[in-house]
Design a protein around this motif. Structure first.
Motif, PDB file in Angstrom:
ATOM      1  N   CYS A  66       0.828  -1.216   0.000  1.00 56.14           N
ATOM      2  CA  CYS A  66       0.000   0.000   0.000  1.00 56.14           C
ATOM      3  C   CYS A  66       0.860   1.262   0.000  1.00 56.14           C
ATOM      4  O   CYS A  66       0.616   2.197  -0.771  1.00 56.14           O
ATOM      5  N   ILE A  67       1.874   1.307   0.866  1.00 54.32           N
ATOM      6  CA  ILE A  67       2.674   2.531   0.965  1.00 54.32           C
ATOM      7  C   ILE A  67       3.561   2.714  -0.256  1.00 54.32           C
ATOM      8  O   ILE A  67       3.780   3.848  -0.717  1.00 54.32           O
ATOM      9  N   LEU A  68       4.053   1.607  -0.849  1.00 57.37           N
ATOM     10  CA  LEU A  68       4.860   1.740  -2.062  1.00 57.37           C
ATOM     11  C   LEU A  68       4.010   2.239  -3.227  1.00 57.37           C
ATOM     12  O   LEU A  68       4.449   3.081  -4.024  1.00 57.37           O
ATOM     13  N   GLU A  69       2.799   1.735  -3.332  1.00 58.68           N
ATOM     14  CA  GLU A  69       1.896   2.202  -4.395  1.00 58.68           C
ATOM     15  C   GLU A  69       1.519   3.668  -4.183  1.00 58.68           C
ATOM     16  O   GLU A  69       1.422   4.438  -5.155  1.00 58.68           O
ATOM     17  N   CYS A  70       1.330   4.072  -2.933  1.00 62.25           N
ATOM     18  CA  CYS A  70       0.992   5.466  -2.630  1.00 62.25           C
ATOM     19  C   CYS A  70       2.146   6.402  -2.990  1.00 62.25           C
ATOM     20  O   CYS A  70       1.936   7.446  -3.618  1.00 62.25           O
ATOM     21  N   LEU A  71       3.361   6.045  -2.618  1.00 61.60           N
ATOM     22  CA  LEU A  71       4.518   6.884  -2.936  1.00 61.60           C
ATOM     23  C   LEU A  71       4.770   6.939  -4.434  1.00 61.60           C
ATOM     24  O   LEU A  71       5.155   7.991  -4.965  1.00 61.60           O
ATOM     25  N   LEU A  72       4.546   5.828  -5.133  1.00 58.87           N
ATOM     26  CA  LEU A  72       4.725   5.815  -6.590  1.00 58.87           C
ATOM     27  C   LEU A  72       3.713   6.731  -7.274  1.00 58.87           C
ATOM     28  O   LEU A  72       4.062   7.475  -8.201  1.00 58.87           O
ATOM     29  N   SER A  73       2.470   6.700  -6.828  1.00 63.51           N
ATOM     30  CA  SER A  73       1.456   7.582  -7.420  1.00 63.51           C
ATOM     31  C   SER A  73       1.770   9.048  -7.130  1.00 63.51           C
ATOM     32  O   SER A  73       1.530   9.922  -7.974  1.00 63.51           O
ATOM     33  N   GLN A  74       2.320   9.335  -5.950  1.00 59.17           N
ATOM     34  CA  GLN A  74       2.710  10.711  -5.642  1.00 59.17           C
ATOM     35  C   GLN A  74       3.850  11.166  -6.551  1.00 59.17           C
ATOM     36  O   GLN A  74       3.864  12.322  -7.016  1.00 59.17           O
ATOM     37  N   LYS A  75       4.810  10.282  -6.816  1.00 58.40           N
ATOM     38  CA  LYS A  75       5.909  10.622  -7.711  1.00 58.40           C
ATOM     39  C   LYS A  75       5.402  10.928  -9.122  1.00 58.40           C
ATOM     40  O   LYS A  75       5.852  11.882  -9.770  1.00 58.40           O
ATOM     41  N   LYS A  76       4.462  10.117  -9.603  1.00 63.34           N
ATOM     42  CA  LYS A  76       3.906  10.366 -10.939  1.00 63.34           C
ATOM     43  C   LYS A  76       3.150  11.684 -10.979  1.00 63.34           C
ATOM     44  O   LYS A  76       3.218  12.431 -11.966  1.00 63.34           O
ATOM     45  N   ILE A 177       4.763  12.966   0.699  1.00 59.86           N
ATOM     46  CA  ILE A 177       4.273  13.173   2.059  1.00 59.86           C
ATOM     47  C   ILE A 177       3.619  11.898   2.565  1.00 59.86           C
ATOM     48  O   ILE A 177       3.191  11.036   1.785  1.00 59.86           O
ATOM     49  N   CYS A 178       3.551  11.795   3.867  1.00 59.76           N
ATOM     50  CA  CYS A 178       2.890  10.654   4.503  1.00 59.76           C
ATOM     51  C   CYS A 178       1.386  10.802   4.337  1.00 59.76           C
ATOM     52  O   CYS A 178       0.832  11.872   4.628  1.00 59.76           O
ATOM     53  N   PRO A 179       0.672   9.807   3.867  1.00 63.56           N
ATOM     54  CA  PRO A 179      -0.777   9.942   3.666  1.00 63.56           C
ATOM     55  C   PRO A 179      -1.562  10.068   4.966  1.00 63.56           C
ATOM     56  O   PRO A 179      -2.725  10.452   4.935  1.00 63.56           O
ATOM     57  N   GLU A 180      -0.948   9.756   6.086  1.00 63.31           N
ATOM     58  CA  GLU A 180      -1.655   9.812   7.361  1.00 63.31           C
ATOM     59  C   GLU A 180      -1.263  11.038   8.179  1.00 63.31           C
ATOM     60  O   GLU A 180      -2.122  11.730   8.716  1.00 63.31           O
ATOM     61  N   GLY A 181       0.021  11.334   8.269  1.00 59.38           N
ATOM     62  CA  GLY A 181       0.485  12.436   9.094  1.00 59.38           C
ATOM     63  C   GLY A 181       0.731  13.722   8.340  1.00 59.38           C
ATOM     64  O   GLY A 181       0.959  14.760   8.954  1.00 59.38           O
ATOM     65  N   LYS A 182       0.737  13.695   6.995  1.00 58.56           N
ATOM     66  CA  LYS A 182       0.934  14.871   6.144  1.00 58.56           C
ATOM     67  C   LYS A 182       2.316  15.505   6.321  1.00 58.56           C
ATOM     68  O   LYS A 182       2.486  16.695   6.037  1.00 58.56           O
ATOM     69  N   GLU A 183       3.288  14.756   6.792  1.00 58.79           N
ATOM     70  CA  GLU A 183       4.647  15.271   6.855  1.00 58.79           C
ATOM     71  C   GLU A 183       5.466  14.633   5.735  1.00 58.79           C
ATOM     72  O   GLU A 183       5.033  13.661   5.119  1.00 58.79           O
ATOM     73  N   LYS A 184       6.651  15.171   5.480  1.00 54.71           N
ATOM     74  CA  LYS A 184       7.491  14.655   4.411  1.00 54.71           C
ATOM     75  C   LYS A 184       7.907  13.221   4.720  1.00 54.71           C
ATOM     76  O   LYS A 184       8.255  12.899   5.856  1.00 54.71           O
ATOM     77  N   LEU A 185       7.846  12.392   3.691  1.00 55.57           N
ATOM     78  CA  LEU A 185       8.154  10.975   3.867  1.00 55.57           C
ATOM     79  C   LEU A 185       8.989  10.490   2.693  1.00 55.57           C
ATOM     80  O   LEU A 185       8.635  10.713   1.539  1.00 55.57           O
ATOM     81  N   LYS A 186      10.082   9.828   3.010  1.00 60.48           N
ATOM     82  CA  LYS A 186      10.935   9.207   2.000  1.00 60.48           C
ATOM     83  C   LYS A 186      10.932   7.694   2.199  1.00 60.48           C
ATOM     84  O   LYS A 186      10.701   7.210   3.306  1.00 60.48           O
ATOM     85  N   LEU A 187      11.201   6.996   1.116  1.00 61.43           N
ATOM     86  CA  LEU A 187      11.167   5.538   1.172  1.00 61.43           C
ATOM     87  C   LEU A 187      12.249   4.991   2.108  1.00 61.43           C
ATOM     88  O   LEU A 187      12.038   3.997   2.803  1.00 61.43           O
TER      89      LEU A 187
END
Length: 305
Positions: A66-76, A177-187
């Protein structure tokens, strides 16, 4: 004769406050039950029991997929916004160059008019046609002034002169960003966590949805009532009491004996327990107002409490 009470006075031409309340008007509040609270072993995105859990530095737990798919969609999405912003900058640069060229052409026309006589006031369309030819004072067109006025006039009632609002694309942020906390998130800041399953449940051959987890130190069953902690160095989950009592002092994991500092202990986020004393807001509210002749009409979403 005394006046009727407002709750009994139902022959008015308008709704009273009590009648509106009975129809569902106003802010409706409801206390959240146990079924509405996310358990500690559920993913923050799919809300199901997590598979290969990954945790961020703020304690939000996700399924790895779930989190990898979320970060990938944010990158796109970031790449799409960057491309739109670059195209807009290129268009603005082109328009600025065209304005400079047109301004120079008008300065040359003004110079020719002062030194050689009147020249036609042409628009942008016939600029290429008349810029190399000289005209006398008798060849000035009367309609050229009207065309120039229509080109610069902003009139909403004329389709040809309707002003257009330019949509500017702001420069997007390049960080996910983190989908839950709205802070910056890196893999690379995500780390896997490992929960210790109860060995007594394995003897009963329980299903995956009925599995329970325990603290590897005190063997207490983990629930939403306990505060959980996971060191980012190894990812084993403990209750906060054992973490503060042993790991914060010994600086070592109680399962794998891997070194961990006090700043590496990440408290895991979880749902409430159903008790207000737990420190969670357990009341959901929603505002509703009467529609036009049809009971409850539009609904305005309530603010998150």
């Amino acid at each position: 004769m005394p006046q009727r009470h407002s709750k009994n006075n139902n022959d008015l031409a308008f709704f009273t406050y009590d009648e509106k309340r009975k129809l569902g008007y106003g802010t409706q509040k409801e206390r959240l039950g146990k079924d509405s609270i996310k358990p500690f072993d559920a993913c923050c995105l799919c809300l199901k029991r997590f598979i290969d859990p990954m945790c961020c530095q703020k304690g939000h737990v996700f399924c790895k997929e779930c989190i990898l798919e979320c970060l990938l969609s944010q990158k796109k999405d970031i790449q799409r916004k960057l491309a739109a912003h670059a195209a807009q900058q290129k268009q603005e640069k082109t328009e600025e160059e065209e304005k400079l060229i047109l301004q120079k052409a008008r300065e040359l026309d003004a110079f020719d008019q002062q030194n050689h006589g009147a020249v036609p006031q042409y628009s942008d369309k016939n600029h290429n046609k008349d810029k190399n030819s000289f005209h006398g004072a008798n060849s000035v067109k009367a309609t050229s002034y009207e065309e120039e006025a229509l080109r610069t006039m902003k009139a909403f009632w004329l389709p040809s002169a309707t002003p257009e609002a330019t949509l500017k694309v702001e420069a997007p942020s390049t960080s996910t960003i983190c989908p839950e906390g709205k802070e910056k998130l890196k893999l690379k800041t995500l780390f896997p966590i490992y929960l210790t399953e109860d060995g007594y449940d394995d003897k009963k051959s329980m299903s995956a949805l009925e599995k329970t987890y325990i603290c590897p130190s005190c063997k207490v069953t983990l629930t939403n009532t306990l505060s959980l902690v996971a060191p980012s160095s190894c990812g084993h989950v403990f209750c906060k009491k054992c973490a503060n009592k042993f790991m914060a002092v010994d600086k070592v994991c109680l399962v794998c004996n891997k070194g961990c500092k006090e700043r590496d202990l990440v408290p895991l986020e979880k749902g409430g327990t159903g008790f207000t004393g737990h420190g969670d807001h357990l009341v959901a509210s929603d505002f509703k107002h009467l529609g036009c002749g049809s009971g409850l009409g539009l609904v305005r979403p309530a603010m998150k409490t």
